[in-house]
Design an enzyme around this catalytic site. Structure first.
Site, short mmCIF file in Angstrom:
data_model
loop_
_atom_site.label_atom_id
_atom_site.label_comp_id
_atom_site.label_asym_id
_atom_site.label_seq_id
_atom_site.Cartn_x
_atom_site.Cartn_y
_atom_site.Cartn_z
N THR A 1 0.79 -1.23 0.00
CA THR A 1 0.00 0.00 0.00
C THR A 1 0.83 1.28 0.00
OG1 THR A 1 -1.88 -1.08 1.05
CG2 THR A 1 -1.72 1.30 1.31
N ASP B 1 -3.89 6.20 7.14
CA ASP B 1 -3.06 7.40 7.20
C ASP B 1 -2.11 7.47 6.00
OD1 ASP B 1 -0.86 5.56 8.10
OD2 ASP B 1 -1.95 5.61 9.99
N ARG B 2 -1.41 6.36 5.70
CA ARG B 2 -0.43 6.38 4.62
C ARG B 2 -1.05 6.63 3.25
NH1 ARG B 2 -0.92 1.13 6.65
NH2 ARG B 2 -1.47 -0.54 5.19
N ASP C 1 -9.28 -3.39 0.79
CA ASP C 1 -8.08 -4.10 1.23
C ASP C 1 -8.33 -4.85 2.52
OD1 ASP C 1 -5.04 -4.49 0.94
OD2 ASP C 1 -5.18 -3.65 2.95
N ASP D 1 -3.37 0.43 -5.72
CA ASP D 1 -2.00 0.40 -5.20
C ASP D 1 -1.34 -0.96 -5.37
OD1 ASP D 1 -3.80 -0.73 -3.44
OD2 ASP D 1 -2.89 0.13 -1.64
N HIS D 2 -2.15 -2.01 -5.52
CA HIS D 2 -1.65 -3.37 -5.73
C HIS D 2 -2.85 -4.28 -5.96
CE1 HIS D 2 -3.11 -4.32 -1.69
NE2 HIS D 2 -2.47 -3.25 -1.24
#
Length: 538
Positions: A78, A159-160, A301, A348-349
């Site tokens: 992520t 957060d990220r 996710d 993101d993946h």
């Protein structure tokens, strides 16, 4: 004196002319990045019979789909994915080497920052900033190109997923706080929550979304996926909790708190609610200067990790997300104007199929024990070089991290240590390749694997030995799903552009996640981010 005056007037006139010319550059009012966490490319089509016309189908019909978009590095996780999308860069350059990585010999979380303080909460969730990111984002470049007139905001549950896309100099980045059920930030950005965020949090939408059961949208027989697949292989929404729909969210809310919202489709709903509030509160897309909103839907996710890629719950989540995206696009049409905004959707993946699901179909797969690998690696290294204690400090991100201080203090041969680790890993039946990171370029690896390892290797923050597991194997265990590998199931992601400046169409020409930021930069006629290695897609 007269000459100086004339030069000043001439310079002022030139500045004014350039400013006017800059205002005439054709740009959209608003750029929206919509990242769906863990969305495999095939999800665009797997559930299409049940999608409505206004969400994923609208994006595909009215937008341009890059059908063969791949992630050019490992590990595919992520924090790196969100950083890569908005910087056009890779871990080797941008510095985000994982969700967790080693910094100055210590394991750290990607956005941890003890120098800041929480805003909007007293929980530890607020000690966050983008300081570990070494390069600029497309938002940073947009702000500089417009003398900080452009507004940039990041919104996500994680957060990220808000902080890293928003970059170093945004107007704000906001993420969900399990303690309060609202969105928070840190003193890196501001000393107090803006009034619009306080107003949004005061609605207590988390309570609303957790006040009723999570029911199915369809009759279970109508779902594409099988209820049996979920029953046989998956854990549930939380450890020990069955996820068979309908799910009793009020009871789970009482037991687990607001954090349970992340594990439901309504985590995506509240994220897009917050995105709309950000557009209103920050007046995004209301003037002649282009603004940027970075949105990430994280619940896909959380749910995927729990129930895998073949479950009614994950399908139901995407059907609900399809409705939420349709409503969001309608909102953008009304608020910003159809054709006045540019939106891109990506991920993101991806995610791997559950190992038991695969083996039941006679497909090779399995679980790899990273903790067990750490133990046998220390044994192998100790036997080879006779260390005083264990020098393998971590096995994470499919990489082996060594205690370099201990190795130096004992005067040990680091090359021998790495060679012993590689040799022992190659005896593991789940391992396809093990390679000394410093020797990747000359190793006997397929190019598709080699260049991803090189792009993902950050000298200061990555491990020293890369582990490549056999296809179908992961360190996640035999429940749910995981990601992080080079394989197509983890690195083939959706990428669709729609709106301002985009002609509808599709292509199967291979492109990469790193191409998103330079494409946006080219459309906006601004500089690409400082670490960008991608190419515009045209």
């Amino acid at each position: 004196m007269k000459l100086k005056t004339l030069l000043f007037i001439a310079a002022s006139a030139l500045t004014c002319t350039m400013a006017k010319a800059g205002q005439q550059v054709a740009r959209p009012k608003l750029v929206v990045g919509l990242v769906i966490d863990q969305m495999r490319w095939d999800y665009l089509y797997r559930y299409m019979p049940h999608y409505g016309e206004g969400g994923f189908k609208r994006l595909l019909k009215q937008g341009y789909s890059c059908e063969n978009t791949r992630i050019p590095y490992v590990p595919s996780v992520t924090a790196i994915g969100h950083s890569c999308i908005y910087t056009g860069s890779v871990p080797s350059i941008h510095g985000i080497a994982g969700n967790n990585f080693v910094k100055n010999g210590q394991k750290v979380y990607c956005t941890d920052d003890a120098t800041v303080r929480p805003v909007g909460t007293t929980s530890k969730a607020g000690y966050m900033s983008p300081r570990n990111l070494w390069v600029t984002t497309i938002g940073d470049e947009l702000r500089m190109a417009t003398n900080d007139q452009a507004k940039v905001v990041g919104v996500a549950l994680k957060d990220r997923s808000s902080i890293l896309p928003a970059g170093h100099n945004p107007n704000g980045a906001y993420w969900f706080d399990d303690a309060t059920g609202g969105f928070i930030t840190s003193t890196y950005y501001t000393s107090k929550l803006p009034a619009w965020v306080k107003t949004f949090n005061a609605q207590k939408l988390a309570d609303k979304y957790l006040s009723a059961p999570w029911n199915t949208l369809l009759d279970k027989k109508a779902y594409t996926q099988s209820t049996a697949d979920r029953t046989n292989y998956e854990d549930g929404i939380q450890p020990g909790v069955e996820a068979t729909l309908p799910l009793n969210l009020p009871a789970l809310r009482k037991q687990y708190g607001y954090g349970i919202l992340r594990h439901t489709p309504f985590g995506n709903t509240i994220t897009l609610d917050m995105a709309k509030a950000a557009i209103e509160g920050e007046a995004l897309g209301t003037d002649s200067v282009t603004d940027l909103l970075a949105v990430s839907c994280s619940s896909t996710d959380y749910i995927g990790h729990q129930v895998g890629t073949n479950a009614v719950e994950i399908e139901d989540t995407y059907l609900r997300l399809d409705r939420d995206i349709a409503a969001f696009l309608d909102y953008l049409d009304q608020k910003v104007g159809r054709g006045e905004y540019l939106i891109f959707l990506s991920a993101d993946h991806g995610a791997s199929n559950n190992a038991l699901y695969l083996t039941d179909r006679r497909i090779p797969a399995g679980s790899w024990d990273s903790d067990g690998a750490k133990r046998y690696l220390n044994e192998a290294v100790n036997a080879a070089v006779h260390t005083n204690g264990n020098v393998v400090s971590h096995v994470m991100n499919n990489q082996v991290f060594f205690d370099r201080k201990a190795i130096a203090a004992q005067g040990l041969d680091f090359d021998r240590i790495k060679a012993a680790a590689v040799q022992r890993l190659e005896q593991d039946s789940a391992v396809l390749y093990a390679v000394d990171m410093a020797k990747t370029a000359t190793s006997a690896l397929p190019d598709e694997v080699k260049f991803r390892i090189i792009n993902g290797y950050n000298r200061e923050r990555s491990g020293d030995v890369q582990i490549v597991l056999k296809p179908g194997f992961s360190a996640h265990g035999l429940k749910g799903t995981d990601h992080g590998a080079w394989n197509p199931y983890d690195t083939h992601i959706p990428l669709v552009f729609m709106g301002w400046g985009v002609t509808p169409g599709a292509s199967t020409r291979q492109c990469y996640m790193t191409d998103i930021a330079p494409t946006i930069a080219a459309l906006l006629h601004i500089q690409a981010p400082s670490g960008c290695v991608g190419q515009p897609i045209f």
